[in-house]
Design a protein around this motif. Sequence first.
Motif, PDB file in Angstrom:
ATOM      1  N   GLY B 141       0.816  -1.207   0.000  1.00 37.54           N
ATOM      2  CA  GLY B 141       0.000   0.000   0.000  1.00 37.54           C
ATOM      3  C   GLY B 141       0.849   1.255   0.000  1.00 37.54           C
ATOM      4  N   MET B 142       2.038   1.180   0.568  1.00 35.99           N
ATOM      5  CA  MET B 142       2.835   2.375   0.792  1.00 35.99           C
ATOM      6  C   MET B 142       4.011   2.507  -0.163  1.00 35.99           C
ATOM      7  SD  MET B 142       3.371   3.625   4.678  1.00 35.99           S
ATOM      8  CE  MET B 142       3.977   2.086   5.115  1.00 35.99           C
ATOM      9  N   ARG B 143       4.313   1.426  -0.878  1.00 36.02           N
ATOM     10  CA  ARG B 143       5.550   1.379  -1.644  1.00 36.02           C
ATOM     11  C   ARG B 143       5.705   2.569  -2.585  1.00 36.02           C
ATOM     12  NH1 ARG B 143       7.668  -0.151  -6.421  1.00 36.02           N
ATOM     13  NH2 ARG B 143       5.580  -0.258  -7.310  1.00 36.02           N
ATOM     14  N   ALA B 144       4.672   2.832  -3.389  1.00 34.91           N
ATOM     15  CA  ALA B 144       4.767   3.886  -4.393  1.00 34.91           C
ATOM     16  C   ALA B 144       5.072   5.227  -3.728  1.00 34.91           C
ATOM     17  CB  ALA B 144       3.466   3.959  -5.184  1.00 34.91           C
ATOM     18  N   ASP B 145       4.366   5.509  -2.629  1.00 33.28           N
ATOM     19  CA  ASP B 145       4.588   6.773  -1.933  1.00 33.28           C
ATOM     20  C   ASP B 145       5.990   6.853  -1.347  1.00 33.28           C
ATOM     21  OD1 ASP B 145       2.268   7.925  -2.556  1.00 33.28           O
ATOM     22  OD2 ASP B 145       1.255   7.529  -0.648  1.00 33.28           O
ATOM     23  N   LEU B 146       6.505   5.712  -0.897  1.00 32.92           N
ATOM     24  CA  LEU B 146       7.860   5.704  -0.326  1.00 32.92           C
ATOM     25  C   LEU B 146       8.886   6.004  -1.407  1.00 32.92           C
ATOM     26  CD1 LEU B 146       7.702   2.674   2.129  1.00 32.92           C
ATOM     27  CD2 LEU B 146       7.903   5.086   2.701  1.00 32.92           C
ATOM     28  N   VAL B 147       8.663   5.425  -2.603  1.00 35.90           N
ATOM     29  CA  VAL B 147       9.596   5.676  -3.695  1.00 35.90           C
ATOM     30  C   VAL B 147       9.575   7.158  -4.045  1.00 35.90           C
ATOM     31  CG1 VAL B 147      10.108   5.186  -6.104  1.00 35.90           C
ATOM     32  CG2 VAL B 147       9.329   3.351  -4.597  1.00 35.90           C
ATOM     33  N   ARG B 148       8.372   7.737  -4.101  1.00 34.29           N
ATOM     34  CA  ARG B 148       8.272   9.171  -4.404  1.00 34.29           C
ATOM     35  C   ARG B 148       8.953   9.989  -3.319  1.00 34.29           C
ATOM     36  NH1 ARG B 148       2.662   7.829  -5.236  1.00 34.29           N
ATOM     37  NH2 ARG B 148       2.506   7.028  -7.355  1.00 34.29           N
ATOM     38  N   PRO B 154      15.331  14.284   1.042  1.00 32.04           N
ATOM     39  CA  PRO B 154      16.657  13.669   0.926  1.00 32.04           C
ATOM     40  C   PRO B 154      17.216  13.206   2.265  1.00 32.04           C
ATOM     41  CG  PRO B 154      16.661  15.973   0.190  1.00 32.04           C
ATOM     42  CD  PRO B 154      15.290  15.674   0.649  1.00 32.04           C
ATOM     43  N   ARG B 155      16.831  13.866   3.362  1.00 29.94           N
ATOM     44  CA  ARG B 155      17.443  13.524   4.648  1.00 29.94           C
ATOM     45  C   ARG B 155      17.081  12.121   5.106  1.00 29.94           C
ATOM     46  NH1 ARG B 155      16.144  17.845   8.944  1.00 29.94           N
ATOM     47  NH2 ARG B 155      16.494  16.118  10.371  1.00 29.94           N
ATOM     48  N   GLN B 156      15.875  11.703   4.757  1.00 28.60           N
ATOM     49  CA  GLN B 156      15.462  10.370   5.197  1.00 28.60           C
ATOM     50  C   GLN B 156      15.498   9.374   4.051  1.00 28.60           C
ATOM     51  OE1 GLN B 156      11.785  11.573   6.816  1.00 28.60           O
ATOM     52  NE2 GLN B 156      12.816  12.690   8.442  1.00 28.60           N
ATOM     53  N   ARG B 157      16.288   9.700   3.015  1.00 26.67           N
ATOM     54  CA  ARG B 157      16.282   8.846   1.833  1.00 26.67           C
ATOM     55  C   ARG B 157      16.663   7.405   2.178  1.00 26.67           C
ATOM     56  NH1 ARG B 157      19.931  10.950  -2.873  1.00 26.67           N
ATOM     57  NH2 ARG B 157      18.262  12.436  -3.132  1.00 26.67           N
ATOM     58  N   TRP B 158      17.665   7.262   3.056  1.00 25.27           N
ATOM     59  CA  TRP B 158      18.153   5.916   3.419  1.00 25.27           C
ATOM     60  C   TRP B 158      17.031   5.058   3.979  1.00 25.27           C
ATOM     61  CZ3 TRP B 158      17.522   4.386   8.445  1.00 25.27           C
ATOM     62  CH2 TRP B 158      17.246   5.415   9.371  1.00 25.27           C
ATOM     63  N   LEU B 159      16.173   5.714   4.792  1.00 27.94           N
ATOM     64  CA  LEU B 159      15.087   4.965   5.430  1.00 27.94           C
ATOM     65  C   LEU B 159      14.085   4.478   4.388  1.00 27.94           C
ATOM     66  CD1 LEU B 159      13.621   4.180   8.136  1.00 27.94           C
ATOM     67  CD2 LEU B 159      12.284   6.236   7.774  1.00 27.94           C
ATOM     68  N   TYR B 160      13.715   5.399   3.488  1.00 28.38           N
ATOM     69  CA  TYR B 160      12.720   5.036   2.475  1.00 28.38           C
ATOM     70  C   TYR B 160      13.263   3.977   1.540  1.00 28.38           C
ATOM     71  CZ  TYR B 160      10.380   9.104   4.306  1.00 28.38           C
ATOM     72  OH  TYR B 160       9.787   9.986   5.143  1.00 28.38           O
ATOM     73  N   ALA B 460       3.986   8.979  12.118  1.00 36.41           N
ATOM     74  CA  ALA B 460       3.507  10.274  11.629  1.00 36.41           C
ATOM     75  C   ALA B 460       4.686  11.134  11.190  1.00 36.41           C
ATOM     76  CB  ALA B 460       2.720  10.979  12.725  1.00 36.41           C
ATOM     77  N   TRP B 461       5.821  10.947  11.877  1.00 31.30           N
ATOM     78  CA  TRP B 461       6.989  11.759  11.567  1.00 31.30           C
ATOM     79  C   TRP B 461       7.656  11.289  10.274  1.00 31.30           C
ATOM     80  CZ3 TRP B 461      12.321  10.600  13.958  1.00 31.30           C
ATOM     81  CH2 TRP B 461      13.256  11.543  13.536  1.00 31.30           C
TER      82      TRP B 461
END
Lengths: 227, 473
Positions: B141-148, B154-160, B460-461
Amino acid sequence: MARWGMVIDLDRCTGCQACVMACKAENNVPAVGMKEAVRGRIISWMQVLTEEDEEHPGEVRRFLPRPCLQCDDPPCTKVCPVNATQLNSEGIVTQIYSRCIGCRYCMPACPYNVKFFNWRTYQKERPGQNPDVSVRPRGVVEKCTFCHHRLQKARERALAERRELVPGEYVPACAEVCPTRAIIFGDLSDPNSEVSKLARSPRAFRLGEELGTKPKVIYLAEGERHG
Amino acid sequence: MARWMRVGLVGFLLALLAGALYAYGQQLTVGLAVTGLNSPAYWGLYIVNFVFFIGLSAGGIIVASLVHAFGLHQFRPVARIAELMAIGCLILATLFILLDLGRPDRLLFLFRHGRPQSPLIWDVTVINIYLFISLTYAYFGMRADLVRATGQVPRQRWLYRLLTLGYTDLSPRALARDQKILRVLAVVGLVTAVALHTVTAWILGLVKARPGWHSAIIAPLFIVSATVSGLALLLVIAIFCRRALRLPIEEEVIKALGILLAFSIPVLGYFLFAELLTVLYARDPAAVHVFEEMMHGRYALVFWGNLIFGLLFPLAALGAIFLKLRRRVVLWGGLLAVPVIAVVSRQIPWAPPSLLSGVLGTALGVHLPPRTEPLLLWLVGLAMLLLLIDTRWRLDTRIGIAAGLVVIGVLAERWSIVVPSLIGHSLLPYPPAHYVPTGMELIIVGGVYGVGGLLFALSAWLLPLVESEAPER
């Protein structure tokens, strides 16, 4: 294979609590202390319950000695998630203290409330305890085992002397000390044993018979009420 | 939400957690003796909360599946929140099992020595399957949004990057495939959610020794209360997200969820009534004992509080809100009913006897005439209702208050099922039983709630809680 059972004659019980004390000494059942007792955490494998007689209120108190009833269809073993409590081949419901995870599911499953929990460390190993019975650690359930260790001992003795187990050689502590012989113990699979004969008595009844747990502790009702 | 408020809130949650860690340390070293549990109150607050959170979790997936399995796309903005809520509540539920164990060091025995005949093992199995499915569900459900988001933050890119598991294809074909997988997972998830809560109900329902639990209706009853509580908690969270975090959730969505809740409360009431009537009419002594304890015993306030403020009041409030009743109408209607209630309550033998007069009487030193409680409750309820249909308050706040009451009500219902059954009946003449949770127990439970809050704050963060765009249709 023997099927160990017990008959408790309520007509003979005087409520003297000798069985309770003998059980505690035999099985290293801890005294939990007053604070814990007030909180409802007394551990008593054998317990004499008292009840006011409805027909003679204030005059007659009735006594009901209650060990584990050693059901033939025990509801407690059914629910155990880890096989810590089982019905063994001789009809005794056992508890494996080193396996029990302390989920306490077997406790509400028992209609007779005969299972007890170690809410804290109630005792450590020390001199004066019965070396044949393990001391239970914190966080596990414990229960009456019909003094199973006595059976093992008796059997070993018989084996060493190259003979069969004699009836009456294996008796739990409560039955042994009862001064009025209200507690009779023996092999229910032997139709000629004293327990079998008493179990066929018209006074015989089982606790919570309607639940279908088939207890192997059989009570004999007071004669006054049931002829 | 202002920065200081966020910091303060997270600080508060961390403090709850710290307190619980200390208290649990005590429980580990001393034993379960730090709780109020005893014989025969073998289970208490931990198991009540375990059942409660399993219900919330199942309810979350049931709501989320409305979108993907039944195509109710108006709920799409809250679907992801519902999925994450389901996962979070499941984590909390497993924490409560762990807290309840006398020997948590032997937890893995459940896998090593598991005995398939035990309902507890069924539950452990279903919890694991359910966790796997709901995680997969949330992932697709979340994959597409995470890729976007990888490109946008950019700061949380590693997490996504980590969370997408390297599957970053955003082509229409890949997205369509995601939707297809989601549809299948929604159906599987729905079935598992029902199984999860059914099996949890059976932990209690299959115990023939406790007449309060041993009932065929308990599994369906639990499914309904799971749906109700899940919907209600989702509403509270969605309203919080909308108002405090300013997430794009339309008021229409809140309204639709509120209407769904308003319709599901009577279903729960129906099941409870069926159960109560069956027991009270048949008057099986053992069961009646338990229900007496539940309705008139030490915790009668929990039962009646749930009935009145967890079911009837929220239903009336939601009804009044959605039917747009005027205050004047409600006020006069409510006051006109007073004489009727005064007369009727004198005739009802099972009205909560001296429940409020007992509590209020000792608190205020006032002696209330007998059987005035229904009247008092009616007036309190009426006053609260008038507050809630005051049109100056915003619609979602009012729906949120009603939903919050429903959530607390279902927790009370779990209590009323678990505890009175243990202390209200015994086959043999044991001395009377009691159970009062200790401070330690409450601190530990509070800490688990804190963990829930922190899980929410974290998601949420870091995570996109609302789908960024409507997918292809």
